[in-house]
Design a protein around this motif. Structure first.
Motif: not given
Length: 144
Positions: A27-28, A17-21, A134-136
């Motif tokens: 992506w966190d 599960l990622f979060a972003t603004d 995650i970078r992709e």
């Protein structure tokens, strides 16, 4: 303050599960989930009679269908992830959500997400990105 967007990448045994603004620049990783029972072979699950998830009063017993026990575990994991998304709604933790999962598991997730989560669903994709670095992920999951 709520995150603008949560992104759930999942398959039947693992999820992230990622979060972003709203800009989706960074992506966190918020949480990782593992459901080892979903990775266990059906025959091994059938040989574990003490498993509390081995059927119910309303469904056929797993012994009557070779893959039923594993399907029960996949369903259990989908319910767990749906419940996590629901908690996020209740906590006002996000405004929108994106889900990426293989077709069969995506169907289970759709079945279990609440109306409130569904209203925030921006995109659902039929893809297994759990093992993608995650970078992709931003390249593979279009957020705009």
């Amino acid at each position: 303050m709520a995150d603008a967007l949560w992104i759930l990448v999942a398959n039947s045994s693992r999820a992230k599960l990622f979060a972003t603004d709203e800009r989706a620049e960074k992506w966190d990783l918020r949480e990782e989930f593992q459901h080892e029972e979903s990775r266990t072979f059906s025959r091994t699950l059938l040989n574990q009679p003490d498993n509390p998830n081995a059927g119910s009063l309303h469904k056929p017993q797993p012994e009557n269908e070779p893959d039923a026990r594993q399907q029960l575990e996949h369903d259990r994991f989908a319910r767990e992830l749906a419940a996590r998304l629901e908690r996020g709604v209740n906590d006002h933790a996000y405004d929108r959500v994106v889900i990426a999962a293989p077709p069969g598991f995506l169907g289970l997730l759709r079945k279990h997400i609440s109306k409130q989560v569904h209203q925030r669903l921006m995109l659902d994709m039929r893809a297994d990105y759990v093992n993608v670095p995650i970078r992709e992920l931003p390249e593979r999951i279009p957020l705009s």
